[in-house]
Design a protein around this motif. Structure first.
Motif, PDB file in Angstrom:
ATOM      1  N   ILE A  34       0.854  -1.180   0.000  1.00 12.62           N
ATOM      2  CA  ILE A  34       0.000   0.000   0.000  1.00 12.62           C
ATOM      3  C   ILE A  34       0.893   1.234   0.000  1.00 12.62           C
ATOM      4  N   LEU A  35       0.738   2.084  -0.999  1.00 10.17           N
ATOM      5  CA  LEU A  35       1.553   3.289  -1.132  1.00 10.17           C
ATOM      6  C   LEU A  35       0.826   4.483  -0.526  1.00 10.17           C
ATOM      7  N   GLY A  36       1.479   5.162   0.410  1.00  9.76           N
ATOM      8  CA  GLY A  36       0.912   6.370   0.997  1.00  9.76           C
ATOM      9  C   GLY A  36      -0.096   6.127   2.096  1.00  9.76           C
ATOM     10  N   GLY A  37      -0.193   4.905   2.605  1.00 10.06           N
ATOM     11  CA  GLY A  37      -1.160   4.627   3.663  1.00 10.06           C
ATOM     12  C   GLY A  37      -1.109   3.184   4.111  1.00 10.06           C
ATOM     13  N   TYR A  38      -2.212   2.714   4.698  1.00 12.40           N
ATOM     14  CA  TYR A  38      -2.300   1.337   5.162  1.00 12.40           C
ATOM     15  C   TYR A  38      -3.756   0.901   5.128  1.00 12.40           C
ATOM     16  N   ASP A  39      -3.959  -0.396   5.094  1.00 11.42           N
ATOM     17  CA  ASP A  39      -5.287  -0.983   4.976  1.00 11.42           C
ATOM     18  C   ASP A  39      -5.793  -1.345   6.370  1.00 11.42           C
ATOM     19  N   THR A  40      -6.771  -0.600   6.863  1.00  7.36           N
ATOM     20  CA  THR A  40      -7.256  -0.799   8.234  1.00  7.36           C
ATOM     21  C   THR A  40      -7.992  -2.125   8.419  1.00  7.36           C
ATOM     22  N   THR A  41      -8.331  -2.800   7.318  1.00  7.92           N
ATOM     23  CA  THR A  41      -9.008  -4.096   7.450  1.00  7.92           C
ATOM     24  C   THR A  41      -8.021  -5.237   7.655  1.00  7.92           C
ATOM     25  N   LYS A  42      -6.724  -4.940   7.592  1.00  4.60           N
ATOM     26  CA  LYS A  42      -5.716  -5.992   7.635  1.00  4.60           C
ATOM     27  C   LYS A  42      -5.001  -6.105   8.980  1.00  4.60           C
ATOM     28  N   TYR A  43      -5.442  -5.379   9.993  1.00  3.06           N
ATOM     29  CA  TYR A  43      -4.779  -5.473  11.292  1.00  3.06           C
ATOM     30  C   TYR A  43      -5.753  -5.091  12.400  1.00  3.06           C
ATOM     31  N   THR A  44      -5.392  -5.437  13.620  1.00  5.19           N
ATOM     32  CA  THR A  44      -6.150  -5.026  14.799  1.00  5.19           C
ATOM     33  C   THR A  44      -5.204  -4.328  15.762  1.00  5.19           C
ATOM     34  N   GLY A  45      -5.754  -3.525  16.669  1.00  8.06           N
ATOM     35  CA  GLY A  45      -4.926  -2.831  17.641  1.00  8.06           C
ATOM     36  C   GLY A  45      -4.355  -1.544  17.079  1.00  8.06           C
ATOM     37  N   ALA A  46      -3.302  -1.062  17.714  1.00 10.05           N
ATOM     38  CA  ALA A  46      -2.677   0.207  17.328  1.00 10.05           C
ATOM     39  C   ALA A  46      -1.229  -0.026  16.918  1.00 10.05           C
ATOM     40  N   PHE A  47      -0.721   0.843  16.060  1.00  9.12           N
ATOM     41  CA  PHE A  47       0.676   0.765  15.653  1.00  9.12           C
ATOM     42  C   PHE A  47       1.594   1.199  16.789  1.00  9.12           C
ATOM     43  N   THR A  48       2.773   0.628  16.809  1.00  9.94           N
ATOM     44  CA  THR A  48       3.850   1.106  17.675  1.00  9.94           C
ATOM     45  C   THR A  48       4.904   1.724  16.773  1.00  9.94           C
ATOM     46  N   TYR A  49       5.196   2.998  16.972  1.00 12.25           N
ATOM     47  CA  TYR A  49       6.145   3.700  16.112  1.00 12.25           C
ATOM     48  C   TYR A  49       7.528   3.737  16.753  1.00 12.25           C
ATOM     49  N   SER A  50       8.541   3.617  15.918  1.00 11.35           N
ATOM     50  CA  SER A  50       9.920   3.707  16.381  1.00 11.35           C
ATOM     51  C   SER A  50      10.681   4.604  15.412  1.00 11.35           C
ATOM     52  N   PRO A  51      11.420   5.591  15.900  1.00  7.46           N
ATOM     53  CA  PRO A  51      12.143   6.483  14.987  1.00  7.46           C
ATOM     54  C   PRO A  51      13.246   5.742  14.234  1.00  7.46           C
ATOM     55  N   VAL A  52      13.503   6.187  13.015  1.00  8.35           N
ATOM     56  CA  VAL A  52      14.594   5.614  12.228  1.00  8.35           C
ATOM     57  C   VAL A  52      15.911   6.064  12.845  1.00  8.35           C
ATOM     58  N   LYS A  53      16.751   5.096  13.166  1.00  4.55           N
ATOM     59  CA  LYS A  53      18.019   5.386  13.847  1.00  4.55           C
ATOM     60  C   LYS A  53      19.084   5.858  12.867  1.00  4.55           C
ATOM     61  N   LEU A  54      19.117   5.237  11.702  1.00  9.73           N
ATOM     62  CA  LEU A  54      20.101   5.577  10.681  1.00  9.73           C
ATOM     63  C   LEU A  54      19.413   5.513   9.331  1.00  9.73           C
ATOM     64  N   LYS A  55      19.400   6.615   8.606  1.00  9.70           N
ATOM     65  CA  LYS A  55      18.687   6.672   7.332  1.00  9.70           C
ATOM     66  C   LYS A  55      19.529   6.054   6.222  1.00  9.70           C
ATOM     67  N   GLY A  56      19.298   4.816   6.000  1.00 10.67           N
ATOM     68  CA  GLY A  56      19.936   4.031   4.952  1.00 10.67           C
ATOM     69  C   GLY A  56      18.981   2.892   4.695  1.00 10.67           C
ATOM     70  N   TYR A  57      19.180   1.806   5.454  1.00  9.92           N
ATOM     71  CA  TYR A  57      18.137   0.802   5.585  1.00  9.92           C
ATOM     72  C   TYR A  57      17.131   1.342   6.606  1.00  9.92           C
ATOM     73  N   TRP A  58      16.043   0.625   6.806  1.00  8.18           N
ATOM     74  CA  TRP A  58      15.074   1.033   7.823  1.00  8.18           C
ATOM     75  C   TRP A  58      15.560   0.487   9.165  1.00  8.18           C
ATOM     76  N   GLU A  59      16.500   1.211   9.770  1.00  8.57           N
ATOM     77  CA  GLU A  59      17.158   0.762  11.000  1.00  8.57           C
ATOM     78  C   GLU A  59      16.554   1.464  12.212  1.00  8.57           C
ATOM     79  N   PHE A  60      16.303   0.690  13.251  1.00  4.23           N
ATOM     80  CA  PHE A  60      15.709   1.241  14.461  1.00  4.23           C
ATOM     81  C   PHE A  60      16.311   0.551  15.682  1.00  4.23           C
ATOM     82  N   ALA A  61      16.089   1.132  16.858  1.00  5.64           N
ATOM     83  CA  ALA A  61      16.619   0.580  18.108  1.00  5.64           C
ATOM     84  C   ALA A  61      15.575  -0.319  18.757  1.00  5.64           C
ATOM     85  N   MET A  62      16.016  -1.494  19.204  1.00  6.13           N
ATOM     86  CA  MET A  62      15.143  -2.406  19.945  1.00  6.13           C
ATOM     87  C   MET A  62      15.562  -2.419  21.409  1.00  6.13           C
TER      88      MET A  62
END
Length: 201
Positions: A116-144
């Motif tokens: 899905i480009l520019g959004g997401y399909d609300t029929t394909k998931y339940t609950g709420a998203f958990t967002y994590s900032p991108v740690k290094l802009k190259g790959y989609w790298e984040f801190a766990m």
């Protein structure tokens, strides 16, 4: 793949005098030349989008894909060109600078999924998203915060804390440092395959 790009059929195609080469972590690689053209995906068009015309590809092991579309940041793109998803957003074609994936359950017995480009399909998931900032802009790298395994509600084993991770839809395997792989193998009763330099879990 099953479809071959025919540049002579496009009035907006422009070839560059610039060579292309890319290699991947599994040893596969491809080379060719850069070009640009109007690219349209699901009715969303971008003019003068740069991409590569592949002349030769190696070690893709019978993959029948017609091509690959990178979704990482520009600074790791071959040739430092703008990825098409970012070009779409800059052109005002996407309401939000995001993309999302849905993979159908393997139990259905068919290969189903959505990008899905520019959004997401609300029929394909339940609950709420958990967002994590991108740690290094190259790959989609984040801190766990941590990586844990649980075999029952009463037993949770922490494998690692404060580590970096990369989400990559183009990777077919989970790659972890040897120390963590050994710890996971010990817990699940896995074995190390020395012939392929891989852990079997």
């Amino acid at each position: 793949g099953n479809h071959i790009f025919n540049s002579s059929a496009s009035s907006t195609y422009k070839a560059w005098n610039k060579l292309f080469y890319i290699s991947y972590g599994d040893g596969s690689n491809a080379n060719g030349t850069f070009a640009n053209d109007t690219v349209t995906i699901a009715g969303i068009s971008v003019q003068q989008q740069s991409f590569a015309i592949v002349a030769t590809a190696h070690n893709f092991n019978g993959d029948q894909a017609d091509g690959l579309m990178g979704l990482g940041y520009q600074n790791i793109a071959a040739g430092q060109e703008n990825p098409v998803i970012w070009s779409m957003y800059l052109a005002g074609e996407l309401t939000q600078p995001i993309f999302s994936f849905w993979f159908g359950p393997i139990s259905t017995g068919s290969d189903t999924g959505e990008l899905i480009l520019g959004g997401y399909d609300t029929t394909k998931y339940t609950g709420a998203f958990t967002y994590s900032p991108v740690k290094l802009k190259g790959y989609w790298e984040f801190a766990m915060d941590s990586v844990s395994l649980s075999f029952s509600s009463a037993t949770i084993t922490t494998i690692a804390t404060s580590v970096s991770a990369i989400l990559d839809t183009g990777t077919t395997m989970i790659v972890v440092p040897t120390t963590y792989a050994n710890a996971i193998n010990t817990l699940v009763g896995g074995a190390y395959d020395t012939t392929n330099n891989q852990s079997a879990m």
